[in-house]
Scaffold this motif. Structure first.
Motif: not given
Length: 163
Positions: A60-61, A71-73, A121-123
């Protein structure tokens, strides 16, 4: 054109080998050994279900980080709470291992399609910025650590792989 960064080629290979390492560690364990908890309170079954659940969260992440501009938290999880509330004691170890295997395969297939810059890319995970590359590295280490945990647990319980 899709191109895995050179420094991640070995990491992806380790990640893909994860389910095989875990299967190797479990091979030959009978139902009594799989279900019996060791001194740490976890059984082989618990570890297998945890691996599937953790990989479901990783999947999912990864998808949020790769598909969304902002992306949301991203969700974290408390593995002890999941073990209790998601009834690990009654879950199928075979189904958990099959799900874990399928999720790793699907994640690896997805990652092979992206260009090198996508791995940066990150979250936000539990208040920490995490990149796609870091999620992949953590996934590779996660399976190795838990394969070692399963072997140690079997030894603690007096069982040996191949018996």
């Amino acid at each position: 054109m899709a191109r895995l960064p050179a420094d991640l080629e070995d990491v992806l290979a380790r990640y893909v080998r994860g389910p095989a390492l875990v299967r190797e560690a479990v091979n030959g364990a009978g139902p009594g050994v799989i279900s019996r908890a060791g001194s740490g309170g976890w059984s082989v079954r618990d570890v297998l279900v945890h691996l599937a659940d953790a990989e479901l969260v990783r999947a999912s992440r990864l998808r949020f980080m790769l598909a969304e501009e902002e992306p949301p938290a991203l969700p974290g999880f408390d593995e002890g709470r999941w073990k209790r509330r998601l009834q690990y004691l009654w879950r199928s170890p075979e189904a958990a291992l099959a799900l874990y295997d399928a999720l790793v395969y699907s994640n690896a297939e997805l990652l092979r399609q992206f260009p090198a810059e996508a791995f940066g890319r990150d979250g936000l995970v539990d208040g920490e910025r995490v990149t796609v590359a870091e999620l992949l590295q953590r996934g590779a280490a996660h399976s190795e650590e838990h394969a070692d945990q399963i072997r140690a647990l079997r030894a603690e319980l007096g069982d040996r792989p191949g018996r």
